[in-house]
Design a protein around this motif. Sequence first.
Motif, PDB file in Angstrom:
ATOM      1  N   THR A  74       6.389 -11.163  -2.529  1.00 31.56           N
ATOM      2  CA  THR A  74       7.648 -11.826  -2.184  1.00 31.56           C
ATOM      3  C   THR A  74       8.840 -10.970  -2.573  1.00 31.56           C
ATOM      4  O   THR A  74       9.789 -10.807  -1.794  1.00 31.56           O
ATOM      5  CB  THR A  74       7.728 -13.195  -2.880  1.00 31.56           C
ATOM      6  N   TYR A  75       8.806 -10.402  -3.774  1.00 33.77           N
ATOM      7  CA  TYR A  75       9.892  -9.525  -4.212  1.00 33.77           C
ATOM      8  C   TYR A  75       9.978  -8.275  -3.341  1.00 33.77           C
ATOM      9  O   TYR A  75      11.077  -7.793  -3.021  1.00 33.77           O
ATOM     10  CB  TYR A  75       9.707  -9.139  -5.674  1.00 33.77           C
ATOM     11  N   ASP A  76       8.827  -7.734  -2.949  1.00 35.34           N
ATOM     12  CA  ASP A  76       8.828  -6.557  -2.066  1.00 35.34           C
ATOM     13  C   ASP A  76       9.504  -6.872  -0.741  1.00 35.34           C
ATOM     14  O   ASP A  76      10.244  -6.048  -0.188  1.00 35.34           O
ATOM     15  CB  ASP A  76       7.386  -6.097  -1.808  1.00 35.34           C
ATOM     16  N   GLU A  77       9.241  -8.083  -0.238  1.00 38.42           N
ATOM     17  CA  GLU A  77       9.843  -8.478   1.036  1.00 38.42           C
ATOM     18  C   GLU A  77      11.351  -8.656   0.906  1.00 38.42           C
ATOM     19  O   GLU A  77      12.115  -8.260   1.799  1.00 38.42           O
ATOM     20  CB  GLU A  77       9.202  -9.775   1.524  1.00 38.42           C
ATOM     21  N   LEU A  78      11.792  -9.220  -0.196  1.00 35.44           N
ATOM     22  CA  LEU A  78      13.224  -9.476  -0.395  1.00 35.44           C
ATOM     23  C   LEU A  78      14.039  -8.187  -0.479  1.00 35.44           C
ATOM     24  O   LEU A  78      15.196  -8.149  -0.053  1.00 35.44           O
ATOM     25  CB  LEU A  78      13.426 -10.307  -1.669  1.00 35.44           C
ATOM     26  N   CYS A  79      13.447  -7.147  -1.037  1.00 35.07           N
ATOM     27  CA  CYS A  79      14.186  -5.889  -1.183  1.00 35.07           C
ATOM     28  C   CYS A  79      13.778  -4.838  -0.144  1.00 35.07           C
ATOM     29  O   CYS A  79      14.120  -3.658  -0.288  1.00 35.07           O
ATOM     30  CB  CYS A  79      14.021  -5.324  -2.595  1.00 35.07           C
ATOM     31  N   ASN A  80      13.031  -5.279   0.883  1.00 34.57           N
ATOM     32  CA  ASN A  80      12.592  -4.371   1.951  1.00 34.57           C
ATOM     33  C   ASN A  80      11.839  -3.157   1.408  1.00 34.57           C
ATOM     34  O   ASN A  80      12.017  -2.031   1.881  1.00 34.57           O
ATOM     35  CB  ASN A  80      13.798  -3.907   2.786  1.00 34.57           C
ATOM     36  N   TRP A  81      10.997  -3.397   0.423  1.00 34.91           N
ATOM     37  CA  TRP A  81      10.257  -2.313  -0.205  1.00 34.91           C
ATOM     38  C   TRP A  81       9.324  -1.612   0.777  1.00 34.91           C
ATOM     39  O   TRP A  81       9.177  -0.394   0.742  1.00 34.91           O
ATOM     40  CB  TRP A  81       9.466  -2.856  -1.391  1.00 34.91           C
ATOM     41  N   ASP A  82       8.691  -2.367   1.669  1.00 33.79           N
ATOM     42  CA  ASP A  82       7.694  -1.786   2.558  1.00 33.79           C
ATOM     43  C   ASP A  82       8.291  -0.733   3.488  1.00 33.79           C
ATOM     44  O   ASP A  82       7.636   0.260   3.814  1.00 33.79           O
ATOM     45  CB  ASP A  82       7.004  -2.882   3.371  1.00 33.79           C
ATOM     46  N   LYS A  83       9.517  -0.963   3.933  1.00 33.25           N
ATOM     47  CA  LYS A  83      10.172   0.042   4.777  1.00 33.25           C
ATOM     48  C   LYS A  83      10.323   1.355   4.018  1.00 33.25           C
ATOM     49  O   LYS A  83      10.105   2.441   4.565  1.00 33.25           O
ATOM     50  CB  LYS A  83      11.543  -0.461   5.234  1.00 33.25           C
ATOM     51  N   TYR A  84      10.733   1.254   2.763  1.00 29.77           N
ATOM     52  CA  TYR A  84      10.893   2.456   1.940  1.00 29.77           C
ATOM     53  C   TYR A  84       9.547   3.071   1.596  1.00 29.77           C
ATOM     54  O   TYR A  84       9.386   4.302   1.655  1.00 29.77           O
ATOM     55  CB  TYR A  84      11.653   2.088   0.662  1.00 29.77           C
ATOM     56  N   ALA A  85       8.569   2.230   1.276  1.00 32.51           N
ATOM     57  CA  ALA A  85       7.254   2.736   0.867  1.00 32.51           C
ATOM     58  C   ALA A  85       6.569   3.509   1.976  1.00 32.51           C
ATOM     59  O   ALA A  85       5.855   4.486   1.717  1.00 32.51           O
ATOM     60  CB  ALA A  85       6.368   1.571   0.418  1.00 32.51           C
ATOM     61  N   ASN A  86       6.824   3.105   3.215  1.00 29.16           N
ATOM     62  CA  ASN A  86       6.184   3.786   4.336  1.00 29.16           C
ATOM     63  C   ASN A  86       6.808   5.136   4.650  1.00 29.16           C
ATOM     64  O   ASN A  86       6.307   5.868   5.522  1.00 29.16           O
ATOM     65  CB  ASN A  86       6.211   2.896   5.577  1.00 29.16           C
ATOM     66  N   THR A  87       7.900   5.478   3.969  1.00 23.88           N
ATOM     67  CA  THR A  87       8.474   6.815   4.102  1.00 23.88           C
ATOM     68  C   THR A  87       7.969   7.756   3.008  1.00 23.88           C
ATOM     69  O   THR A  87       8.248   8.948   3.038  1.00 23.88           O
ATOM     70  CB  THR A  87      10.016   6.755   4.026  1.00 23.88           C
ATOM     71  N   LEU A  88       7.229   7.216   2.059  1.00 28.64           N
ATOM     72  CA  LEU A  88       6.713   7.999   0.940  1.00 28.64           C
ATOM     73  C   LEU A  88       5.300   8.516   1.253  1.00 28.64           C
ATOM     74  O   LEU A  88       4.615   7.970   2.126  1.00 28.64           O
ATOM     75  CB  LEU A  88       6.678   7.132  -0.327  1.00 28.64           C
ATOM     76  N   PRO A  89       4.881   9.549   0.538  1.00 23.77           N
ATOM     77  CA  PRO A  89       3.511  10.065   0.743  1.00 23.77           C
ATOM     78  C   PRO A  89       2.460   9.162   0.068  1.00 23.77           C
ATOM     79  O   PRO A  89       1.713   9.598  -0.809  1.00 23.77           O
ATOM     80  CB  PRO A  89       3.565  11.449   0.098  1.00 23.77           C
ATOM     81  N   ILE A  90       2.458   7.905   0.503  1.00 23.12           N
ATOM     82  CA  ILE A  90       1.511   6.920  -0.024  1.00 23.12           C
ATOM     83  C   ILE A  90       0.747   6.330   1.152  1.00 23.12           C
ATOM     84  O   ILE A  90       1.352   5.947   2.159  1.00 23.12           O
ATOM     85  CB  ILE A  90       2.241   5.790  -0.787  1.00 23.12           C
ATOM     86  N   SER A  91      -0.545   6.249   1.032  1.00 15.56           N
ATOM     87  CA  SER A  91      -1.343   5.679   2.118  1.00 15.56           C
ATOM     88  C   SER A  91      -1.159   4.173   2.170  1.00 15.56           C
ATOM     89  O   SER A  91      -0.910   3.517   1.149  1.00 15.56           O
ATOM     90  CB  SER A  91      -2.813   6.028   1.941  1.00 15.56           C
ATOM     91  N   THR A  92      -1.264   3.625   3.375  1.00 15.76           N
ATOM     92  CA  THR A  92      -1.117   2.175   3.541  1.00 15.76           C
ATOM     93  C   THR A  92      -2.218   1.423   2.788  1.00 15.76           C
ATOM     94  O   THR A  92      -1.979   0.323   2.266  1.00 15.76           O
ATOM     95  CB  THR A  92      -1.173   1.798   5.027  1.00 15.76           C
ATOM     96  N   SER A  93      -3.392   2.007   2.717  1.00 18.39           N
ATOM     97  CA  SER A  93      -4.489   1.346   1.994  1.00 18.39           C
ATOM     98  C   SER A  93      -4.174   1.238   0.505  1.00 18.39           C
ATOM     99  O   SER A  93      -4.486   0.226  -0.135  1.00 18.39           O
ATOM    100  CB  SER A  93      -5.800   2.102   2.205  1.00 18.39           C
ATOM    101  N   ASP A  94      -3.516   2.269  -0.058  1.00 13.42           N
ATOM    102  CA  ASP A  94      -3.145   2.220  -1.474  1.00 13.42           C
ATOM    103  C   ASP A  94      -2.111   1.128  -1.726  1.00 13.42           C
ATOM    104  O   ASP A  94      -2.151   0.443  -2.759  1.00 13.42           O
ATOM    105  CB  ASP A  94      -2.591   3.567  -1.927  1.00 13.42           C
ATOM    106  N   ILE A  95      -1.167   0.965  -0.801  1.00 12.53           N
ATOM    107  CA  ILE A  95      -0.139  -0.061  -0.955  1.00 12.53           C
ATOM    108  C   ILE A  95      -0.774  -1.446  -0.998  1.00 12.53           C
ATOM    109  O   ILE A  95      -0.414  -2.287  -1.831  1.00 12.53           O
ATOM    110  CB  ILE A  95       0.888   0.028   0.197  1.00 12.53           C
ATOM    111  N   VAL A  96      -1.732  -1.689  -0.112  1.00  8.60           N
ATOM    112  CA  VAL A  96      -2.391  -2.994  -0.051  1.00  8.60           C
ATOM    113  C   VAL A  96      -3.338  -3.185  -1.234  1.00  8.60           C
ATOM    114  O   VAL A  96      -3.325  -4.213  -1.910  1.00  8.60           O
ATOM    115  CB  VAL A  96      -3.159  -3.149   1.277  1.00  8.60           C
ATOM    116  N   LEU A  97      -4.152  -2.176  -1.511  1.00 11.32           N
ATOM    117  CA  LEU A  97      -5.140  -2.297  -2.582  1.00 11.32           C
ATOM    118  C   LEU A  97      -4.480  -2.461  -3.946  1.00 11.32           C
ATOM    119  O   LEU A  97      -5.076  -3.051  -4.852  1.00 11.32           O
ATOM    120  CB  LEU A  97      -6.056  -1.075  -2.589  1.00 11.32           C
ATOM    121  N   SER A  98      -3.259  -1.945  -4.091  1.00 11.50           N
ATOM    122  CA  SER A  98      -2.569  -2.090  -5.378  1.00 11.50           C
ATOM    123  C   SER A  98      -2.334  -3.564  -5.702  1.00 11.50           C
ATOM    124  O   SER A  98      -2.385  -3.968  -6.868  1.00 11.50           O
ATOM    125  CB  SER A  98      -1.236  -1.337  -5.359  1.00 11.50           C
TER     126      SER A  98
END
Length: 208
Positions: free
Chosen positions: A56-80
């Motif tokens: 919920t906090y990630d959604e409020l601050c639009n974290w996912d948009k920023y995270a997808n510009t980083l050298p982080i795999s989508t699977s790592d974001i979800v699995l975290s």
Amino acid sequence: MTALIVKDFMTIQRQLKSQAIFLSVILIISVFMQQSTILLSFIVFIVTIQAITALTYDELCNWDKYANTLPISTSDIVLSKYLLSIIMMIIGLVIALPFVLLINRFTNHIETTDFFLTFCLIVTAAFCMLAMLLPIYIKFGSIKGRIVLIALCFIPGFLIGFIDGELADFLVTLSKLKDFGYFAPFVGLFILWLSSLISIAIYKHKDF
């Protein structure tokens, strides 16, 4: 992935402090009611569901948009988020078990085998709850996710109405499977793993 989990811990830190007061009240109620299962259930579910708070906090601050510009795999974001839930559950169990054992020792003296079975079922229920909640919140977000979850909560009521005549036979069959309840957490972990695969697939096709 470690950095992602640390980020989520920092996000939910203030939330945990406020819920500590609520858990203290539950502890007092459990002692007076001589029901250690209440305390164990509340602690396990509250600390486990913190992954939803992090989402919920990630959604409020639009974290996912920023995270997808980083050298982080989508699977790592979800699995975290899944790992965060498991870690929080372990922390909750470490905190809860001493109090639960003390309550059992000085109140209702529940048998060790019954307590261990109850413990396994509570942990399994937490795994299954996460397996359902995380894909829903990842797919629909916090607001729409709550609406979908409320809609899904009505399904068991309708099903019970349809199978009301066979419910007693089902409960008898379920009681015969009591000895297999000790393996339930492994089944819950398997369901959670399948849920993570679904969540990763949803996240990869999600527009931010």
